[in-house]
Design an enzyme around this catalytic site. Structure first.
Site, PDB file in Angstrom:
ATOM      1  N   HIS A 106     -18.896  40.595  49.014  1.00  0.00           N
ATOM      2  CA  HIS A 106     -17.560  41.183  49.188  1.00  0.00           C
ATOM      3  C   HIS A 106     -16.534  40.108  49.502  1.00  0.00           C
ATOM      4  O   HIS A 106     -16.868  38.973  49.839  1.00  0.00           O
ATOM      5  CB  HIS A 106     -17.575  42.204  50.335  1.00  0.00           C
ATOM      6  CG  HIS A 106     -17.777  41.586  51.689  1.00  0.00           C
ATOM      7  ND1 HIS A 106     -18.982  41.068  52.105  1.00  0.00           N
ATOM      8  CD2 HIS A 106     -16.910  41.380  52.721  1.00  0.00           C
ATOM      9  CE1 HIS A 106     -18.859  40.576  53.323  1.00  0.00           C
ATOM     10  NE2 HIS A 106     -17.606  40.743  53.727  1.00  0.00           N
ATOM     11  N   ASP A 108     -13.197  39.978  52.165  1.00  0.00           N
ATOM     12  CA  ASP A 108     -12.831  40.776  53.333  1.00  0.00           C
ATOM     13  C   ASP A 108     -11.614  41.668  53.082  1.00  0.00           C
ATOM     14  O   ASP A 108     -10.612  41.224  52.512  1.00  0.00           O
ATOM     15  CB  ASP A 108     -12.571  39.862  54.545  1.00  0.00           C
ATOM     16  CG  ASP A 108     -13.869  39.232  55.031  1.00  0.00           C
ATOM     17  OD1 ASP A 108     -14.931  39.892  54.919  1.00  0.00           O
ATOM     18  OD2 ASP A 108     -13.833  38.081  55.495  1.00  0.00           O
ATOM     19  N   HIS A 254     -18.437  36.581  49.640  1.00  0.00           N
ATOM     20  CA  HIS A 254     -19.526  36.161  50.530  1.00  0.00           C
ATOM     21  C   HIS A 254     -20.489  37.288  50.853  1.00  0.00           C
ATOM     22  O   HIS A 254     -20.188  38.461  50.659  1.00  0.00           O
ATOM     23  CB  HIS A 254     -18.978  35.508  51.807  1.00  0.00           C
ATOM     24  CG  HIS A 254     -18.118  36.402  52.635  1.00  0.00           C
ATOM     25  ND1 HIS A 254     -16.819  36.714  52.296  1.00  0.00           N
ATOM     26  CD2 HIS A 254     -18.357  37.063  53.799  1.00  0.00           C
ATOM     27  CE1 HIS A 254     -16.294  37.510  53.200  1.00  0.00           C
ATOM     28  NE2 HIS A 254     -17.211  37.762  54.132  1.00  0.00           N
ATOM     29  N   ARG A 270     -14.575  36.994  64.521  1.00  0.00           N
ATOM     30  CA  ARG A 270     -13.769  36.675  63.330  1.00  0.00           C
ATOM     31  C   ARG A 270     -12.316  37.060  63.505  1.00  0.00           C
ATOM     32  O   ARG A 270     -12.014  38.145  64.019  1.00  0.00           O
ATOM     33  CB  ARG A 270     -14.346  37.439  62.133  1.00  0.00           C
ATOM     34  CG  ARG A 270     -13.786  36.990  60.796  1.00  0.00           C
ATOM     35  CD  ARG A 270     -14.317  37.854  59.666  1.00  0.00           C
ATOM     36  NE  ARG A 270     -13.400  38.927  59.368  1.00  0.00           N
ATOM     37  CZ  ARG A 270     -13.721  39.981  58.610  1.00  0.00           C
ATOM     38  NH1 ARG A 270     -14.936  40.104  58.103  1.00  0.00           N
ATOM     39  NH2 ARG A 270     -12.827  40.915  58.367  1.00  0.00           N
TER      40      ARG A 270
HETATM   41  C1  SIN Z   1     -18.404  38.770  57.407  1.00  0.00           C
HETATM   42  O1  SIN Z   1     -18.596  39.251  56.295  1.00  0.00           O
HETATM   43  O2  SIN Z   1     -17.283  38.630  57.878  1.00  0.00           O
HETATM   44  C2  SIN Z   1     -19.585  38.343  58.258  1.00  0.00           C
HETATM   45  C3  SIN Z   1     -20.398  37.275  57.640  1.00  0.00           C
HETATM   46  C4  SIN Z   1     -21.604  36.921  58.453  1.00  0.00           C
HETATM   47  O3  SIN Z   1     -21.944  37.610  59.429  1.00  0.00           O
HETATM   48  O4  SIN Z   1     -22.264  35.945  58.131  1.00  0.00           O
END
Ligand code: SIN
Length: 288
Positions: A106, A108, A254, A270
């Site tokens: 995805h 974000d 990611h 985050r």
């Molecule tokens: C995310 O998608 O923001 C988290 C990624 C992760 O936990 O490695």
């Protein structure tokens, strides 16, 4: 000291050398970091045992921060610009809502009308092995499609849903999540507002193309994700505590692998930088 970059893989990512976020970042340093961000898509700054306030202050250099209204179950109660990515139990002893966050390819906040520009994920504690995150270069994914495929994708919108794989959310939260986040249609090809380059904007949150059935859409969605995430377009990040990882959501995608012992603590925090408005609430999905 000048900021330097050490590439992390063929496809994308670089480690930033010579930057310490414990002290204010100068204008010259910021310009170099920003240039590196646009060039490499993912930046890693190791050894940052910074406070939440320092994390937030540095994040604001990239732009306005998302207050995570669409993910109220995951944000910090007092600092809503901080999103918890954690397997810590809730105060009532229940499992964390965010223990499976990101376990689908995805970009974000693609399921909102202000998809993220960037994200800055700070590792507080990570398992001794695993818990890695994969990143894919979506410029490369677009550039390497055939001319006819590129033509076909022009004007096509993907319908992004907010649901998560293995969500683990209670039924009440799941319902609230769906109420807050109706499916949003986003262009499958987006032009990066700063570099002017085209990037593929697709992931596992896309359930169909607008105006097409799921059955019609699925083969193409599956192909595009498989194509975009082939190993030579990907960087695999193995976390260390105090890593700050920064990525450009407009040209990367990611996936949190979840490849770790769930008995081990994995706690990251985050910030999300708001991007330019994009997309619209999707038309009713075609089901037949
Ligand atoms: C995310 O998608 O923001 C988290 C990624 C992760 O936990 O490695």
């Amino acid at each position: 000291m000048a900021v330097d970059f050490r590439p992390l893989s063929f496809a994308l990512g670089a480690e930033v050398i010579g930057l310490d976020l414990h002290s204010p970042v100068s204008e010259v340093e910021w310009k170099q970091v920003h240039q590196g961000f646009l060039q490499f898509g993912v930046l890693l700054i190791r050894g940052q045992s910074i406070s939440r306030e320092q994390h937030i202050a540095f994040s604001r250099r990239f732009g306005d921060l998302d207050e995570h209204e669409s993910l109220p179950m995951d944000r910090d109660a007092t600092l809503p610009v901080l999103l918890m990515v954690t397997n810590d139990q809730k105060p009532d002893g229940g499992p964390s809502n965010s223990r499976y966050t990101g376990q689908m390819w995805h970009s974000d906040m693609s399921f909102t009308l202000a998809p993220a520009l960037g994200s800055l994920l700070h590792a507080i504690e990570v398992p001794p092995v695993g818990g890695d995150t994969l990143f894919a270069n979506m410029y490369l994914a677009y550039d390497t499609l055939s001319g006819r495929m590129k033509q076909m994708l022009e004007g096509l919108n993907g319908v992004h849903h907010s649901e998560r794989k293995n969500s683990g959310l209670s039924a009440t939260w799941e319902k609230e999540n769906q109420r807050l986040n109706p499916p949003v249609a986003q262009p499958v090809v987006r032009v990066h507002p700063e570099t002017g380059r085209k990037a593929l904007y697709i992931g596992e949150k896309v359930k169909c193309f607008e105006g097409m059935t799921q059955e019609e859409s699925k083969p193409l969605i599956d192909f595009l994700i498989r194509h975009a995430t082939r190993p030579h377009f990907v960087y695999r990040h193995s976390w260390q505590a105090n890593d700050l990882l920064i990525w450009d959501n407009r040209c990367t995608s990611h996936l949190a692998l979840g490849d770790y012992d769930p008995q081990c603590r994995r706690h990251l925090e985050r910030t999300t930088v708001l991007g330019t408005p994009s997309g619209h609430v999707a038309e009713m999905e075609v089901t037949v």
